[in-house]
Design a protein around this motif. Structure first.
Motif, mmCIF file in Angstrom:
data_model
loop_
_atom_site.group_PDB
_atom_site.id
_atom_site.type_symbol
_atom_site.label_atom_id
_atom_site.label_comp_id
_atom_site.label_asym_id
_atom_site.label_seq_id
_atom_site.Cartn_x
_atom_site.Cartn_y
_atom_site.Cartn_z
ATOM 1 N N TYR A 132 14.611 -22.700 -3.988
ATOM 2 C CA TYR A 132 13.584 -21.889 -4.654
ATOM 3 C C TYR A 132 14.115 -20.471 -4.816
ATOM 4 N N PRO A 133 13.690 -19.767 -5.858
ATOM 5 C CA PRO A 133 14.125 -18.369 -5.995
ATOM 6 C C PRO A 133 13.723 -17.528 -4.781
ATOM 7 N N LEU A 134 12.506 -17.732 -4.281
ATOM 8 C CA LEU A 134 12.099 -17.110 -3.020
ATOM 9 C C LEU A 134 11.613 -18.242 -2.112
ATOM 10 N N ALA A 135 11.934 -18.124 -0.831
ATOM 11 C CA ALA A 135 11.693 -19.237 0.093
ATOM 12 C C ALA A 135 10.237 -19.690 0.074
ATOM 13 N N VAL A 136 10.053 -20.977 0.123
ATOM 14 C CA VAL A 136 8.725 -21.572 0.243
ATOM 15 C C VAL A 136 8.720 -22.369 1.550
ATOM 16 N N ASP A 137 7.838 -22.029 2.446
ATOM 17 C CA ASP A 137 7.633 -22.736 3.725
ATOM 18 C C ASP A 137 8.766 -22.549 4.754
ATOM 19 N N LYS A 138 10.003 -22.569 4.298
ATOM 20 C CA LYS A 138 11.105 -22.601 5.258
ATOM 21 C C LYS A 138 12.237 -21.684 4.827
ATOM 22 N N VAL A 139 12.954 -21.154 5.798
ATOM 23 C CA VAL A 139 14.231 -20.478 5.497
ATOM 24 C C VAL A 139 15.341 -21.289 6.145
ATOM 25 N N ARG A 140 16.523 -21.272 5.518
ATOM 26 C CA ARG A 140 17.590 -22.170 5.964
ATOM 27 C C ARG A 140 18.906 -21.481 6.280
ATOM 28 N N PHE A 141 18.978 -20.171 6.042
ATOM 29 C CA PHE A 141 20.176 -19.431 6.489
ATOM 30 C C PHE A 141 19.826 -17.962 6.666
ATOM 31 N N VAL A 187 9.290 -23.367 -8.560
ATOM 32 C CA VAL A 187 10.147 -24.347 -9.232
ATOM 33 C C VAL A 187 11.540 -24.227 -8.636
ATOM 34 N N LYS A 188 12.068 -25.355 -8.184
ATOM 35 C CA LYS A 188 13.422 -25.339 -7.626
ATOM 36 C C LYS A 188 14.449 -25.283 -8.744
ATOM 37 N N PHE A 189 15.600 -24.734 -8.418
ATOM 38 C CA PHE A 189 16.653 -24.685 -9.428
ATOM 39 C C PHE A 189 17.986 -25.094 -8.819
ATOM 40 N N GLY A 190 18.954 -25.246 -9.692
ATOM 41 C CA GLY A 190 20.314 -25.626 -9.316
ATOM 42 C C GLY A 190 21.032 -26.005 -10.587
ATOM 43 N N ASN A 191 22.351 -25.819 -10.615
ATOM 44 C CA ASN A 191 23.086 -26.048 -11.861
ATOM 45 C C ASN A 191 23.152 -27.518 -12.263
ATOM 46 N N TRP A 192 22.952 -28.428 -11.300
ATOM 47 C CA TRP A 192 22.996 -29.852 -11.626
ATOM 48 C C TRP A 192 21.635 -30.303 -12.153
ATOM 49 N N ARG A 193 21.260 -29.765 -13.308
ATOM 50 C CA ARG A 193 19.940 -30.040 -13.862
ATOM 51 C C ARG A 193 19.784 -31.505 -14.269
ATOM 52 N N LEU A 194 20.918 -32.143 -14.580
ATOM 53 C CA LEU A 194 20.875 -33.561 -14.961
ATOM 54 C C LEU A 194 20.398 -34.425 -13.791
ATOM 55 N N ALA A 246 0.808 -1.221 0.000
ATOM 56 C CA ALA A 246 0.000 0.000 0.000
ATOM 57 C C ALA A 246 0.843 1.273 0.000
ATOM 58 N N LEU A 247 2.139 1.135 0.179
ATOM 59 C CA LEU A 247 2.992 2.332 0.222
ATOM 60 C C LEU A 247 3.026 2.983 -1.158
ATOM 61 N N PRO A 248 2.672 4.273 -1.243
ATOM 62 C CA PRO A 248 2.678 4.918 -2.563
ATOM 63 C C PRO A 248 4.068 4.842 -3.202
ATOM 64 N N GLY A 249 4.102 4.457 -4.464
ATOM 65 C CA GLY A 249 5.379 4.307 -5.178
ATOM 66 C C GLY A 249 5.823 2.868 -5.283
ATOM 67 N N VAL A 250 5.224 2.002 -4.442
ATOM 68 C CA VAL A 250 5.545 0.581 -4.533
ATOM 69 C C VAL A 250 4.682 -0.037 -5.628
ATOM 70 N N LYS A 251 5.299 -0.753 -6.538
ATOM 71 C CA LYS A 251 4.558 -1.279 -7.686
ATOM 72 C C LYS A 251 4.219 -2.756 -7.569
ATOM 73 N N ALA A 252 4.970 -3.470 -6.787
ATOM 74 C CA ALA A 252 4.633 -4.885 -6.585
ATOM 75 C C ALA A 252 5.434 -5.428 -5.415
ATOM 76 N N VAL A 253 4.834 -6.385 -4.709
ATOM 77 C CA VAL A 253 5.517 -7.114 -3.637
ATOM 78 C C VAL A 253 5.221 -8.586 -3.871
ATOM 79 N N ILE A 254 6.256 -9.402 -3.864
ATOM 80 C CA ILE A 254 6.008 -10.835 -4.077
ATOM 81 C C ILE A 254 6.689 -11.675 -3.010
ATOM 82 N N THR A 255 6.119 -12.838 -2.778
ATOM 83 C CA THR A 255 6.735 -13.845 -1.913
ATOM 84 C C THR A 255 6.800 -15.146 -2.715
ATOM 85 N N GLY A 256 7.349 -16.158 -2.092
ATOM 86 C CA GLY A 256 7.440 -17.449 -2.766
ATOM 87 C C GLY A 256 6.096 -17.959 -3.253
#
Lengths: 762, 158
Positions: A91-100, A76-83, A60-70
């Motif tokens: 996850y790009p943004l935490a889902v359910d848990k934070v770990r650090f 979709v999870k990612f990592g370089n070891w796609r194979l 709701a803060l004027p000037g803020v255009k979007a706020v997103i969460t996981g």
């Protein structure tokens, strides 16, 4: 005289005038009309369940255009070891848990950066704090809190290498060194904080300018995390201010920029602060290393049993590769006839460790090089002699893993002994009681990895050459210059191949919608060899076409070799019958009824084992002066002899060497993270000490030139492996100076004083 | 409330209305689009944001724009304003391989300029001391030191 015109010359970096004048554009220099500014909300807790996130006040803060969460993302999870999708744990943004502490929880975009920061304070996150693990030992203890449900033992991965017969090997040993080493996490500390700008096109494509080493990997993983197809994503690498392995994955802010650019229809920029980088950024793996090596009386190695516990932090990042490579490097340099490696990548509630210059080698080699020095001492042998006795030579193998092709390691050892005046000076240090010491350390490194964990369906490297009738060419390549100088190196390779000048080549690099598919980017010292081979492959096709034109024009016998030099194309034995490069292109184009002369080249390493097409080698000697009153170590001089195959640009190689010494020096003596329960306390360059101009010792170096048959013009890796020998060389020198042997890093003045005073337990 | 300030940057005059907390670095980069001056740390530790203010090298990230009011500022863009020729320091950085990723380069060159303005014949320890507020992670500094030695020599001959 050299048979080459440009290979082997001190060619100035092609991008250096733009960098010297401030014209070079880095990601944070990009400003697009209507651009929004983003900020990321990070977890203040090391391990917690997210119960609720209230974004209403922020939104709701004027000037803020979007706020997103996981919850707003496709999750979709990612990592370089796609194979191996199992290893994709983030996850790009935490889902359910934070770990650090620093885990990304939410993102905001606003019309300016101040408003975005203000909005972060208005997001309310309810957490349920969970017990956490802050060390490898804590994570491995029975009943330890579980960080990822899919790995109840917190071991994300175990990699093994084993060959020979350990029992037999150790039975043959007269002396066994068995030690535990502890090496610490350090920061890449690249000067350019990460930044990116994303823009959504009208035709549904999203374009991302980002400070990255791996545009193609970012393209692939960004597409999957956004729920798009690869071709819907365009990644452009602007000028990049250093990476050292720290910019070789998709990162949360890249995802958020692209996601929010699509959502708001406006360009979006994210830029990290230095605190973000130091407090939450990727880092080199801290490791506990258990190593047992058997030696005969004459110094011959009989066996090695090696285990590494990697402190991976909260996510896999590039840890799986580091885990494997650590074991590979543990088997390198010397002939270990019997060898076993067990590497464990362990989750902890700390910022994830990732790839960093050396990629498992600085840690593995600190242990193995220190043990070589210990064995020399115990057996009464010279540290360089014992190395020469065991040194790898061309054709040596790590069975089923790698084969050494070109190798000038023994020559490096001999040369570094000669140039440093090793025998006499080392003996003098041993005699003296004034804190002088001299030590040796060595390295081997890969020239690009052959592993395909990203599971690319393209070649490993690619290049396109467009030839013009004005005698110029345009080189398009996805190869990624991040400051190491590959733009210059690849231009040199092409200029040499085609007999053109540097200024006859225009260059377009690392734009995934323009440069040919595809390239895994800059890591593992792959670009000179792999990118260079792709350029040569494309050049060969251009040359074949133009040689045909010359042959036709002068009605040449088919047996003639055709030369390309000084802008001319000619039969080598009849150089008077020549066309200029431009004339030949013109005629080719006429013959093809207007079709331009374009060629693509590719490279994939095949039949080169599991690791790399080629290994570099080198040896380094450090001279130190230890102040026994204060514990301060002054490195007085470094001597280096290294084998990087054919040297393409001596000035560039030398610059890589000096930069490696700087980084190795920091690793050995002053750089470290001060951690308190998962929180990084030293988050500025005042507190995180990287070496300054005053700390750098003078150096001497020699390149031992070998010819690597798999490399372009015989070249292989330079500048990454070199980061490894410095710490063990300095540690050995300190050991000689103080009589105390360090098996942990960094060697701070307190530790030196404790060592001298007999107060150390390690 | 914004403050009206006057800056002379690379010889050009600018009138600007700035919020009191905005830094010189932000104003140079964002308002004047002089992006050659970098932002590396925001705490004055790395030197990437170095500019010359009234003949002194300052961290633009620690200098408030209002503090720079009325001051004479030179950024990397002002060193060789023609856009064609390079200043001898820039030339030496290019020729002697003192540039790798280039992110520290503008700040390094500005610090080198102040050093040579004050001391046209620095010895190596002088140069190292003069650069000690500028971090570089790529080069190991030695080629930068060499380039400044060569530039000093060149400038003394010119």
């Amino acid at each position: 005289m050299s048979k080459y015109s440009i290979i082997g010359t001190n060619t100035p970096r092609v991008d250096s005038p733009a960098k010297a004048t401030g014209r070079a554009l880095y990601a944070d220099d990009i400003k697009l009309p209507g651009m929004l500014h983003g900020q990321i909300l990070r977890s203040p807790l090391a391990h917690a369940r997210i119960l609720n996130i209230d974004i209403s006040k922020a939104a709701a803060l004027p000037g803020v255009k979007a706020v997103i969460t996981g919850e707003d993302t496709p999750k979709v999870k990612f990592g370089n070891w796609r194979l191996f999708p199992d290893t994709q744990d983030e996850y790009p943004l935490a889902v359910d848990k934070v770990r650090f502490i620093g885990d990304e929880v939410a993102a905001v975009v606003a019309i300016d950066n101040d408003l975005a920061c203000e909005a972060l304070d208005l997001i309310k996150v309810e957490y349920e704090e969970l017990p956490a693990n802050f060390s490898v030992d804590e994570s491995m203890a029975p009943g330890a809190p579980v960080i990822h449900d899919y790995r109840p033992d917190n071991i994300s991965l175990n990699r093994k290498i084993e060959y020979g017969d350990l029992v037999k090997g150790f039975a043959e040993a007269d002396f066994i060194a068995e030690n535990t080493f502890e090496v610490h996490a350090v920061s890449h500390a690249y000067m350019e904080p990460c930044a990116c700008v994303a823009q959504s096109d009208d035709d549904g494509r999203v374009t991302l300018w980002t400070s990255t080493q791996v545009p193609y990997i970012v393209q692939c993983l960004l597409a999957s995390t956004l729920g798009l197809r690869e071709n819907d994503v365009r990644v452009i690498k602007p000028v990049v201010g250093g990476g050292f392995g720290g910019k070789m994955e998709l990162r949360a802010w890249e995802f958020c920029a692209a996601f929010l650019a699509r959502r708001t229809g406006k360009p979006v920029k994210f830029r990290l602060s230095r605190t973000d980088e130091l407090a939450y950024g990727r880092r080199r793996h801290g490791m506990k290393l258990y190593s047992k090596v058997g030696f005969k009386k004459d110094g011959t190695i009989t066996a090695k049993d090696f285990r590494a516990d990697l402190d991976g932090g909260a996510y896999n990042s590039m840890g799986p590769t580091a885990t494997f490579l650590c074991g590979n490097f543990g088997a390198m340099l010397y002939r270990y006839p019997n060898y076993r490696y067990n590497g464990y990548h362990i989750y902890t509630n700390k910022p994830p460790a990732g790839a960093m210059r050396g990629f498992g080698a600085p840690q593995a080699l600190f242990a193995s090089e220190t043990q070589m020095n210990m064995a020399a001492e115990a057996l009464g042998l010279d540290p360089i002699e014992i190395r020469i006795k065991n040194a790898m030579v061309p054709g040596d193998q790590i069975p089923d893993v790698a084969t050494v092709s070109s190798c000038g390691f023994i020559e490096c050892l001999q040369e570094v002994a000669k140039m440093s005046g090793w025998k006499a000076k080392r003996a003098a240090c041993a005699e003296s009681r004034d804190g002088k010491g001299m030590g040796v350390g060595c390295y081997s490194f890969i020239s690009g990895g052959v592993f395909n964990w990203l599971y690319t369906q393209y070649t490993f490297s690619a290049a396109e050459i467009r030839a013009f009738e004005d005698g110029t060419v345009h080189l398009l390549t996805p190869a990624t210059d991040i400051g190491q100088g590959s733009d210059t190196t690849l231009k040199q390779i092409l200029a040499e191949e085609l007999g053109l000048r540097m200024e006859d080549i225009r260059l377009t690099v690392a734009d995934t919608s323009v440069t040919p598919q595809s390239d895994l980017g800059t890591w593992g010292s792959r670009v000179t060899l792999m990118g260079g081979n792709a350029v040569r492959d494309a050049a060969a096709k251009i040359k074949k076409a133009l040689a045909g034109v010359v042959s036709l024009k002068f009605d040449l016998n088919v047996i003639h070799d055709i030369g390309f030099k000084d802008g001319k194309i000619f039969p080598v034995t009849r150089p008077d019958r020549c066309l200029t490069f431009g004339q030949a292109v013109h005629m080719h184009q006429k013959f093809k009824r207007g079709e331009p002369l374009v060629a693509r080249g590719y490279y994939v390493p095949r039949g080169k084992g599991l690791v790399t097409p080629a290994f570099s080698f080198g040896a380094q000697v450090a001279e130190v002066q230890v102040d026994r009153e204060t514990g301060i170590v002054k490195v007085e001089k470094m001597y280096t002899a290294h084998d990087c195959g054919t040297v393409i640009n001596p000035m560039s190689v030398d610059g890589q060497l000096e930069g490696s010494i700087e980084m190795g020096l920091g690793y050995a003596l002053c750089e470290r993270f001060v951690m308190d329960k998962g929180r990084t306390l030293n988050t500025t360059f005042l507190d995180y000490k990287v070496p300054t101009a005053l700390d750098m010792p003078p150096g001497e170096s020699v390149c031992i030139e070998t010819f690597e048959s798999e490399g372009p013009f015989g070249a292989k890796e330079a500048g990454e492996g070199l980061v490894s020998p410095t710490a063990p060389a300095i540690a050995e020198a300190i050991s000689q100076a103080t009589g105390y042997r360090f098996k942990d890093l960094p060697i701070t003045p307190e530790k030196v004083l404790e060592g001298i005073g007999g107060l150390r337990k390690v | 409330m914004k403050h009206l300030i006057h800056l002379k940057v690379n010889g050009d005059d600018y009138e600007l209305a700035v919020a009191p907390h905005r830094t010189l670095n932000e104003v140079l980069r964002e308002d004047l689009a002089l992006t050659g001056t970098k932002f590396g740390c925001g705490t004055g530790d790395c030197g990437a944001c170095t500019v010359i203010m009234n003949g002194r090298n300052v961290s633009s990230c620690l200098t408030l724009a209002v503090e720079a009011n009325g001051q004479d500022i030179m950024t990397i863009e002002g060193l060789a304003p023609s856009g064609q020729e390079l200043h001898p320091i820039q030339e030496a950085f290019v020729t002697y391989g003192a540039i790798q990723c280039g992110f520290c380069t503008p700040g390094m060159i500005m610090s080198a300029k102040v050093l040579l303005d004050k001391n046209p014949n620095p010895d190596e320890p002088d140069i190292r001391a003069g650069l000690s507020g500028n971090l570089c992670r790529c080069t190991g500094y030695n080629k930068i030191v060499e380039a400044i030695e060569k530039a000093a020599h060149q400038m003394n001959q010119d």
